[in-house]
Motif scaffolding. Structure first.
Motif, PDB file in Angstrom:
ATOM      1  N   ALA A  65      27.197  19.378 -33.275  1.00 32.84           N
ATOM      2  CA  ALA A  65      27.429  20.532 -34.140  1.00 32.84           C
ATOM      3  C   ALA A  65      26.716  21.771 -33.609  1.00 32.84           C
ATOM      4  N   ALA A  66      25.479  21.585 -33.156  1.00 38.18           N
ATOM      5  CA  ALA A  66      24.721  22.725 -32.638  1.00 38.18           C
ATOM      6  C   ALA A  66      25.359  23.279 -31.365  1.00 38.18           C
ATOM      7  N   MET A  67      25.748  22.387 -30.459  1.00 39.48           N
ATOM      8  CA  MET A  67      26.348  22.829 -29.201  1.00 39.48           C
ATOM      9  C   MET A  67      27.703  23.487 -29.426  1.00 39.48           C
ATOM     10  N   PHE A  68      28.472  22.981 -30.367  1.00 38.87           N
ATOM     11  CA  PHE A  68      29.831  23.474 -30.578  1.00 38.87           C
ATOM     12  C   PHE A  68      29.867  24.782 -31.359  1.00 38.87           C
ATOM     13  N   PHE A  69      28.978  24.928 -32.340  1.00 37.09           N
ATOM     14  CA  PHE A  69      29.060  26.069 -33.249  1.00 37.09           C
ATOM     15  C   PHE A  69      28.090  27.211 -32.926  1.00 37.09           C
ATOM     16  N   SER A  70      27.041  26.961 -32.163  1.00 34.24           N
ATOM     17  CA  SER A  70      26.023  27.987 -31.930  1.00 34.24           C
ATOM     18  C   SER A  70      26.270  28.772 -30.637  1.00 34.24           C
ATOM     19  N   PRO A  71      26.639  30.053 -30.722  1.00 30.54           N
ATOM     20  CA  PRO A  71      26.803  30.885 -29.520  1.00 30.54           C
ATOM     21  C   PRO A  71      25.492  31.014 -28.742  1.00 30.54           C
ATOM     22  N   PHE A  72      24.373  31.012 -29.455  1.00 29.44           N
ATOM     23  CA  PHE A  72      23.075  31.150 -28.796  1.00 29.44           C
ATOM     24  C   PHE A  72      22.793  29.945 -27.906  1.00 29.44           C
ATOM     25  N   ILE A  73      23.049  28.760 -28.417  1.00 29.12           N
ATOM     26  CA  ILE A  73      22.825  27.553 -27.621  1.00 29.12           C
ATOM     27  C   ILE A  73      23.823  27.485 -26.471  1.00 29.12           C
ATOM     28  N   GLN A  74      25.043  27.938 -26.701  1.00 34.28           N
ATOM     29  CA  GLN A  74      26.037  27.957 -25.630  1.00 34.28           C
ATOM     30  C   GLN A  74      25.611  28.897 -24.508  1.00 34.28           C
ATOM     31  N   ARG A  75      24.985  30.027 -24.867  1.00 25.75           N
ATOM     32  CA  ARG A  75      24.471  30.942 -23.835  1.00 25.75           C
ATOM     33  C   ARG A  75      23.353  30.279 -23.041  1.00 25.75           C
ATOM     34  N   GLN A  76      22.485  29.562 -23.737  1.00 26.03           N
ATOM     35  CA  GLN A  76      21.410  28.855 -23.040  1.00 26.03           C
ATOM     36  C   GLN A  76      21.974  27.786 -22.101  1.00 26.03           C
ATOM     37  N   TYR A  77      23.045  27.138 -22.526  1.00 28.57           N
ATOM     38  CA  TYR A  77      23.693  26.133 -21.680  1.00 28.57           C
ATOM     39  C   TYR A  77      24.265  26.780 -20.422  1.00 28.57           C
ATOM     40  N   HIS A  78      24.937  27.934 -20.578  1.00 30.56           N
ATOM     41  CA  HIS A  78      25.516  28.627 -19.429  1.00 30.56           C
ATOM     42  C   HIS A  78      24.428  29.180 -18.511  1.00 30.56           C
ATOM     43  N   ASP A  79      23.324  29.626 -19.089  1.00 33.92           N
ATOM     44  CA  ASP A  79      22.216  30.105 -18.261  1.00 33.92           C
ATOM     45  C   ASP A  79      21.654  28.976 -17.395  1.00 33.92           C
ATOM     46  N   LYS A  80      21.698  27.769 -17.932  1.00 32.98           N
ATOM     47  CA  LYS A  80      21.151  26.624 -17.198  1.00 32.98           C
ATOM     48  C   LYS A  80      22.138  26.067 -16.182  1.00 32.98           C
ATOM     49  N   TYR A  81      23.424  25.995 -16.539  1.00 31.21           N
ATOM     50  CA  TYR A  81      24.399  25.316 -15.685  1.00 31.21           C
ATOM     51  C   TYR A  81      25.445  26.240 -15.059  1.00 31.21           C
ATOM     52  N   ASP A  83      27.782  30.186 -15.860  1.00 30.05           N
ATOM     53  CA  ASP A  83      28.778  30.708 -16.785  1.00 30.05           C
ATOM     54  C   ASP A  83      30.152  30.089 -16.563  1.00 30.05           C
ATOM     55  N   LYS A  84      30.361  29.528 -15.392  1.00 26.93           N
ATOM     56  CA  LYS A  84      31.669  28.971 -15.075  1.00 26.93           C
ATOM     57  C   LYS A  84      31.903  27.602 -15.709  1.00 26.93           C
ATOM     58  N   GLU A  85      30.843  26.989 -16.173  1.00 28.68           N
ATOM     59  CA  GLU A  85      30.965  25.646 -16.732  1.00 28.68           C
ATOM     60  C   GLU A  85      31.442  25.681 -18.181  1.00 28.68           C
ATOM     61  N   MET A  86      32.296  24.728 -18.518  1.00 30.11           N
ATOM     62  CA  MET A  86      32.812  24.619 -19.880  1.00 30.11           C
ATOM     63  C   MET A  86      31.791  23.910 -20.773  1.00 30.11           C
ATOM     64  N   ILE A  87      31.774  24.290 -22.034  1.00 26.63           N
ATOM     65  CA  ILE A  87      30.912  23.623 -23.002  1.00 26.63           C
ATOM     66  C   ILE A  87      31.359  22.157 -23.093  1.00 26.63           C
ATOM     67  N   PRO A  88      30.444  21.211 -22.940  1.00 26.57           N
ATOM     68  CA  PRO A  88      30.822  19.789 -22.842  1.00 26.57           C
ATOM     69  C   PRO A  88      31.123  19.103 -24.165  1.00 26.57           C
ATOM     70  N   VAL A  89      31.090  19.831 -25.264  1.00 25.44           N
ATOM     71  CA  VAL A  89      31.363  19.247 -26.583  1.00 25.44           C
ATOM     72  C   VAL A  89      32.671  19.803 -27.113  1.00 25.44           C
ATOM     73  N   ALA A  90      33.586  18.911 -27.501  1.00 25.08           N
ATOM     74  CA  ALA A  90      34.884  19.320 -28.044  1.00 25.08           C
ATOM     75  C   ALA A  90      34.887  19.156 -29.562  1.00 25.08           C
ATOM     76  N   ALA A  91      35.915  19.716 -30.197  1.00 26.98           N
ATOM     77  CA  ALA A  91      36.017  19.639 -31.657  1.00 26.98           C
ATOM     78  C   ALA A  91      36.072  18.200 -32.140  1.00 26.98           C
ATOM     79  N   ASN A  92      36.720  17.313 -31.364  1.00 30.91           N
ATOM     80  CA  ASN A  92      36.816  15.915 -31.771  1.00 30.91           C
ATOM     81  C   ASN A  92      35.452  15.229 -31.766  1.00 30.91           C
ATOM     82  N   ASP A  93      34.531  15.692 -30.912  1.00 33.34           N
ATOM     83  CA  ASP A  93      33.180  15.132 -30.890  1.00 33.34           C
ATOM     84  C   ASP A  93      32.457  15.424 -32.201  1.00 33.34           C
ATOM     85  N   VAL A  94      32.604  16.666 -32.683  1.00 30.53           N
ATOM     86  CA  VAL A  94      31.964  17.055 -33.943  1.00 30.53           C
ATOM     87  C   VAL A  94      32.583  16.290 -35.104  1.00 30.53           C
TER      88      VAL A  94
END
Length: 275
Positions: A65-81, A83-94
């Motif tokens: 839920a945090a990874m899918f819904f939080s833009p802030f956490i998604q930015r932190q994910y892109h900063d780490k891996y 910007d070209k990488e896709m968020i690894p959590v899909a709606a079906n996961d939530v």
């Protein structure tokens, strides 16, 4: 800006695999619930498994839920891996995580209203659960001042991986000691195995499209979840069909062995076979 799909066909396949896995995993909770209702008993279902499973799915829900819904956490994910990488959590996961917490909680509720014999939650399980949630609270206190939320939800992801690795062990040991899987739904296992295989396939499709394995190690929890699920489900299938197949009487009712009997109070009715 995050990466987009290169192939429409692979994107469609990714979504199909994800939602089929979601339905397989979601429906996997119902055979056990229905079996408990049919028997009006939870004898044979290990309570340690239920407690560890609830901790596992609660942790996984927090991560997804945090990874899918939080833009802030998604930015932190892109900063780490990148910007070209896709968020690894899909709606079906939530959706799966939310459903899993609800159904596992309902199964725990069944423990309180149905016959449970002499079974109870072990002190080891209680200790593990207490340590895990205490550690999670400590990590929250550490992450709060620095707003290191990606690190925090990775902690919850690690918790769910750890719980997946150990949650099946009490049930597998109980089946081994009883030389029986009566009370433990094989329908749950078959659907769980289907979900695990499809979930892993979904990640493979994304890797093929993006020409990278980042989504495997960027969401190591989901990767290990699939592998652990497949391993234990195969073990339970072997226990149910090969090692401890249920013996039935002329009426088709499961015959309770001497090893199963110690878990049951004298007043209990004979158990029916697994769903």
């Amino acid at each position: 800006m995050s990466s987009s799909w290169n192939s429409v066909g692979l994107e469609v396949l990714y979504q199909v695999l994800g939602w089929v896995a979601f339905f397989a995993w979601s429906f996997s909770f119902y055979p056990q619930v229905l079996l408990n209702y049919k028997r009006k008993s939870v004898v044979g279902l290990n309570f340690d498994f239920l407690v560890l499973n609830l901790t596992k799915h609660s942790s996984y829900l927090i991560y997804n839920a945090a990874m899918f819904f939080s833009p802030f956490i998604q930015r932190q994910y892109h900063d780490k891996y990148s910007d070209k990488e896709m968020i690894p959590v899909a709606a079906n996961d939530v959706a799966f995580s939310l459903h899993a917490v609800a159904l596992t909680s309902f199964t725990v509720f069944q423990v309180f209203i149905y016959e449970r014999g002499i079974q109870k939650v072990s002190k080891v399980c209680i200790s593990i659960t207490a340590v895990v949630w205490t550690a999670a609270i400590v990590c929250l206190i550490i992450a709060w001042p620095k707003s290191d939320w990606l690190w925090l939800i990775d902690v919850f992801n690690s918790i769910q991986v750890g719980m997946t690795a150990i949650k099946y062990i009490p049930q597998a040991i109980m089946n081994f000691r009883r030389k029986s899987t009566i009370g433990w739904s094989i329908g749950n296992i078959l659907l769980d195995l289907t979900g695990g295989v499809l979930n892993f396939g979904q990640m493979g499709v994304q890797s093929i499209d993006q020409h990278t394995l980042v989504n495997f190690y960027g969401n190591i929890g989901k990767t290990l979840l699939s592998l652990e699920t497949v391993f234990f489900d195969v073990l339970f299938i072997i226990q149910h069909y090969v090692l401890y197949p249920a013996k039935k009487d002329e009426n088709g009712k499961a015959i309770i062995s001497e090893r199963v009997a110690p878990l049951i109070r004298p007043s209990d009715k004979p158990e029916e076979d697994n769903v």
